[in-house]
Design a protein around this motif. Structure first.
Motif, PDB file in Angstrom:
ATOM      1  N   GLU A 164       0.836  -1.207   0.000  1.00  0.00           N
ATOM      2  CA  GLU A 164       0.000   0.000   0.000  1.00  0.00           C
ATOM      3  C   GLU A 164       0.872   1.259   0.000  1.00  0.00           C
ATOM      4  OE1 GLU A 164      -3.149   2.649   0.106  1.00  0.00           O
ATOM      5  OE2 GLU A 164      -3.186   0.520  -0.372  1.00  0.00           O
ATOM      6  N   ARG A 165       1.923   1.252   0.810  1.00  0.00           N
ATOM      7  CA  ARG A 165       2.831   2.411   0.887  1.00  0.00           C
ATOM      8  C   ARG A 165       3.521   2.637  -0.464  1.00  0.00           C
ATOM      9  NH1 ARG A 165       2.929   6.753   4.079  1.00  0.00           N
ATOM     10  NH2 ARG A 165       5.021   7.556   4.258  1.00  0.00           N
ATOM     11  N   LEU A 166       3.873   1.556  -1.160  1.00  0.00           N
ATOM     12  CA  LEU A 166       4.490   1.662  -2.489  1.00  0.00           C
ATOM     13  C   LEU A 166       3.567   2.345  -3.491  1.00  0.00           C
ATOM     14  CD1 LEU A 166       6.134  -1.837  -2.836  1.00  0.00           C
ATOM     15  CD2 LEU A 166       7.336   0.327  -3.086  1.00  0.00           C
ATOM     16  N   SER A 167       2.271   2.085  -3.372  1.00  0.00           N
ATOM     17  CA  SER A 167       1.318   2.648  -4.330  1.00  0.00           C
ATOM     18  C   SER A 167       1.224   4.166  -4.228  1.00  0.00           C
ATOM     19  CB  SER A 167      -0.063   2.016  -4.143  1.00  0.00           C
ATOM     20  OG  SER A 167      -0.651   2.450  -2.931  1.00  0.00           O
ATOM     21  N   HIS A 168       1.697   4.747  -3.120  1.00  0.00           N
ATOM     22  CA  HIS A 168       1.660   6.197  -2.934  1.00  0.00           C
ATOM     23  C   HIS A 168       2.900   6.895  -3.491  1.00  0.00           C
ATOM     24  CE1 HIS A 168      -1.935   5.906  -0.536  1.00  0.00           C
ATOM     25  NE2 HIS A 168      -1.354   5.026   0.243  1.00  0.00           N
ATOM     26  N   ILE A 169       3.857   6.128  -3.983  1.00  0.00           N
ATOM     27  CA  ILE A 169       5.090   6.701  -4.524  1.00  0.00           C
ATOM     28  C   ILE A 169       5.003   6.650  -6.044  1.00  0.00           C
ATOM     29  CG2 ILE A 169       7.597   6.460  -4.653  1.00  0.00           C
ATOM     30  CD1 ILE A 169       7.400   5.238  -1.820  1.00  0.00           C
ATOM     31  N   LYS A 170       4.973   7.823  -6.644  1.00  0.00           N
ATOM     32  CA  LYS A 170       4.722   7.924  -8.086  1.00  0.00           C
ATOM     33  C   LYS A 170       5.699   7.095  -8.916  1.00  0.00           C
ATOM     34  CE  LYS A 170       3.706  11.285 -11.626  1.00  0.00           C
ATOM     35  NZ  LYS A 170       3.520  12.686 -11.963  1.00  0.00           N
ATOM     36  N   ALA A 171       6.974   7.147  -8.583  1.00  0.00           N
ATOM     37  CA  ALA A 171       7.984   6.440  -9.373  1.00  0.00           C
ATOM     38  C   ALA A 171       7.820   4.920  -9.299  1.00  0.00           C
ATOM     39  CB  ALA A 171       9.380   6.824  -8.898  1.00  0.00           C
ATOM     40  N   LEU A 172       7.212   4.423  -8.226  1.00  0.00           N
ATOM     41  CA  LEU A 172       7.066   2.978  -8.060  1.00  0.00           C
ATOM     42  C   LEU A 172       5.620   2.500  -8.159  1.00  0.00           C
ATOM     43  CD1 LEU A 172       9.544   2.515  -5.067  1.00  0.00           C
ATOM     44  CD2 LEU A 172       9.970   2.040  -7.480  1.00  0.00           C
ATOM     45  N   SER A 173       4.689   3.403  -8.391  1.00  0.00           N
ATOM     46  CA  SER A 173       3.270   3.027  -8.377  1.00  0.00           C
ATOM     47  C   SER A 173       2.888   2.065  -9.498  1.00  0.00           C
ATOM     48  CB  SER A 173       2.384   4.265  -8.425  1.00  0.00           C
ATOM     49  OG  SER A 173       2.588   4.978  -9.622  1.00  0.00           O
ATOM     50  N   LYS A 174       3.624   2.070 -10.596  1.00  0.00           N
ATOM     51  CA  LYS A 174       3.320   1.174 -11.716  1.00  0.00           C
ATOM     52  C   LYS A 174       4.146  -0.115 -11.676  1.00  0.00           C
ATOM     53  CE  LYS A 174       1.862   4.837 -14.855  1.00  0.00           C
ATOM     54  NZ  LYS A 174       0.583   4.982 -14.297  1.00  0.00           N
ATOM     55  N   LEU A 175       4.935  -0.280 -10.637  1.00  0.00           N
ATOM     56  CA  LEU A 175       5.773  -1.460 -10.471  1.00  0.00           C
ATOM     57  C   LEU A 175       4.913  -2.709 -10.299  1.00  0.00           C
ATOM     58  CD1 LEU A 175       8.697  -2.523  -9.919  1.00  0.00           C
ATOM     59  CD2 LEU A 175       8.265  -2.035  -7.524  1.00  0.00           C
ATOM     60  N   VAL A 176       5.299  -3.792 -10.949  1.00  0.00           N
ATOM     61  CA  VAL A 176       4.600  -5.063 -10.780  1.00  0.00           C
ATOM     62  C   VAL A 176       5.033  -5.663  -9.445  1.00  0.00           C
ATOM     63  CG1 VAL A 176       4.305  -7.392 -11.686  1.00  0.00           C
ATOM     64  CG2 VAL A 176       4.484  -5.455 -13.257  1.00  0.00           C
ATOM     65  N   VAL A 177       4.073  -5.808  -8.547  1.00  0.00           N
ATOM     66  CA  VAL A 177       4.359  -6.291  -7.203  1.00  0.00           C
ATOM     67  C   VAL A 177       3.613  -7.600  -6.976  1.00  0.00           C
ATOM     68  CG1 VAL A 177       4.179  -5.784  -4.740  1.00  0.00           C
ATOM     69  CG2 VAL A 177       4.639  -3.935  -6.346  1.00  0.00           C
ATOM     70  N   SER A 178       4.350  -8.635  -6.580  1.00  0.00           N
ATOM     71  CA  SER A 178       3.752  -9.918  -6.195  1.00  0.00           C
ATOM     72  C   SER A 178       3.843 -10.033  -4.690  1.00  0.00           C
ATOM     73  CB  SER A 178       4.513 -11.081  -6.831  1.00  0.00           C
ATOM     74  OG  SER A 178       4.532 -10.957  -8.231  1.00  0.00           O
ATOM     75  N   VAL A 179       2.792 -10.575  -4.072  1.00  0.00           N
ATOM     76  CA  VAL A 179       2.763 -10.725  -2.623  1.00  0.00           C
ATOM     77  C   VAL A 179       2.504 -12.183  -2.291  1.00  0.00           C
ATOM     78  CG1 VAL A 179       1.598 -10.033  -0.498  1.00  0.00           C
ATOM     79  CG2 VAL A 179       1.898  -8.375  -2.325  1.00  0.00           C
ATOM     80  N   GLU A 180       3.329 -12.734  -1.385  1.00  0.00           N
ATOM     81  CA  GLU A 180       3.172 -14.116  -0.935  1.00  0.00           C
ATOM     82  C   GLU A 180       3.243 -14.168   0.589  1.00  0.00           C
ATOM     83  OE1 GLU A 180       6.077 -16.691  -2.680  1.00  0.00           O
ATOM     84  OE2 GLU A 180       5.524 -16.143  -4.727  1.00  0.00           O
ATOM     85  N   THR A 181       2.529 -15.108   1.159  1.00  0.00           N
ATOM     86  CA  THR A 181       2.571 -15.309   2.603  1.00  0.00           C
ATOM     87  C   THR A 181       3.614 -16.364   2.932  1.00  0.00           C
ATOM     88  OG1 THR A 181       0.244 -14.746   2.800  1.00  0.00           O
ATOM     89  CG2 THR A 181       1.212 -15.978   4.618  1.00  0.00           C
ATOM     90  N   ALA A 182       4.462 -16.046   3.902  1.00  0.00           N
ATOM     91  CA  ALA A 182       5.471 -17.007   4.362  1.00  0.00           C
ATOM     92  C   ALA A 182       5.846 -16.657   5.790  1.00  0.00           C
ATOM     93  CB  ALA A 182       6.708 -16.957   3.488  1.00  0.00           C
ATOM     94  N   ASP A 183       6.042 -17.669   6.597  1.00  0.00           N
ATOM     95  CA  ASP A 183       6.484 -17.454   7.964  1.00  0.00           C
ATOM     96  C   ASP A 183       7.969 -17.096   7.939  1.00  0.00           C
ATOM     97  OD1 ASP A 183       5.924 -17.240  10.636  1.00  0.00           O
ATOM     98  OD2 ASP A 183       6.030 -19.369  11.055  1.00  0.00           O
ATOM     99  N   LYS A 184       8.639 -17.211   9.041  1.00  0.00           N
ATOM    100  CA  LYS A 184      10.067 -16.880   9.115  1.00  0.00           C
ATOM    101  C   LYS A 184      10.848 -17.661   8.068  1.00  0.00           C
ATOM    102  CE  LYS A 184      10.228 -14.302  12.909  1.00  0.00           C
ATOM    103  NZ  LYS A 184      10.653 -12.940  12.913  1.00  0.00           N
ATOM    104  N   LEU A 185      11.720 -16.952   7.361  1.00  0.00           N
ATOM    105  CA  LEU A 185      12.608 -17.573   6.387  1.00  0.00           C
ATOM    106  C   LEU A 185      14.039 -17.176   6.728  1.00  0.00           C
ATOM    107  CD1 LEU A 185      10.813 -16.753   2.998  1.00  0.00           C
ATOM    108  CD2 LEU A 185      10.803 -18.926   4.205  1.00  0.00           C
ATOM    109  N   THR A 186      14.958 -18.095   6.562  1.00  0.00           N
ATOM    110  CA  THR A 186      16.366 -17.723   6.693  1.00  0.00           C
ATOM    111  C   THR A 186      16.733 -16.910   5.454  1.00  0.00           C
ATOM    112  OG1 THR A 186      17.212 -19.661   5.525  1.00  0.00           O
ATOM    113  CG2 THR A 186      16.882 -19.874   7.931  1.00  0.00           C
TER     114      THR A 186
END
Length: 137
Positions: free
Chosen positions: A99-121
């Protein structure tokens, strides 16, 4: 702008993976945001509905939100100008960062993928980012 980025994020830290065809680097951003505790305060005045203090909780929540915004801005400032972004995390922090990324003009058109994951090394995150972008071949 020829790199792909993966971020594992929660409210305490973010691990950023920068991946290209020939190189992978990581960076960690620590958060100064404390745990989101429940607000509690003694009543300041009485109303017909009982003791009330309407001022403190709202300020408490605003202060927490401002701390998160500063943390996410620090994470975003470390990203540079990626061509693609994968955000991974266990809770709502990954969605708040998107959501915060969508408010930044330079990055608002960036393709963003979101995945759920617990702790990762760090190694698991690097492997996940490489797999996501097809760089593990």
């Amino acid at each position: 702008m020829n790199h792909k980025v993966g971020v594992w994020v929660d409210h305490s830290k973010a691990v950023i993976v920068f991946a290209s065809a020939d190189e992978v680097t990581t960076k960690t951003v620590e958060s100064s945001v404390g745990p989101h505790a429940r607000y509690s305060s003694r009543a300041k005045y009485s109303t017909p509905d009982g003791a009330q203090d309407g001022r403190g909780e709202k300020k408490f929540e605003q202060r927490f939100d401002q701390q998160l915004d500063r943390y996410y801005d620090e994470v975003i400032s470390q990203l540079g100008e990626p061509e693609a972004l994968l955000i991974v995390g266990p809770g709502e922090a990954k969605l708040q960062l998107r959501e915060r990324l969508s408010h930044i003009k330079a990055l608002s058109k960036l393709v963003v993928s979101v995945e759920t994951a617990d702790k990762l090394t760090e190694a698991q995150l690097v492997a996940r980012v490489k797999e996501h972008y097809g760089l593990d071949r």
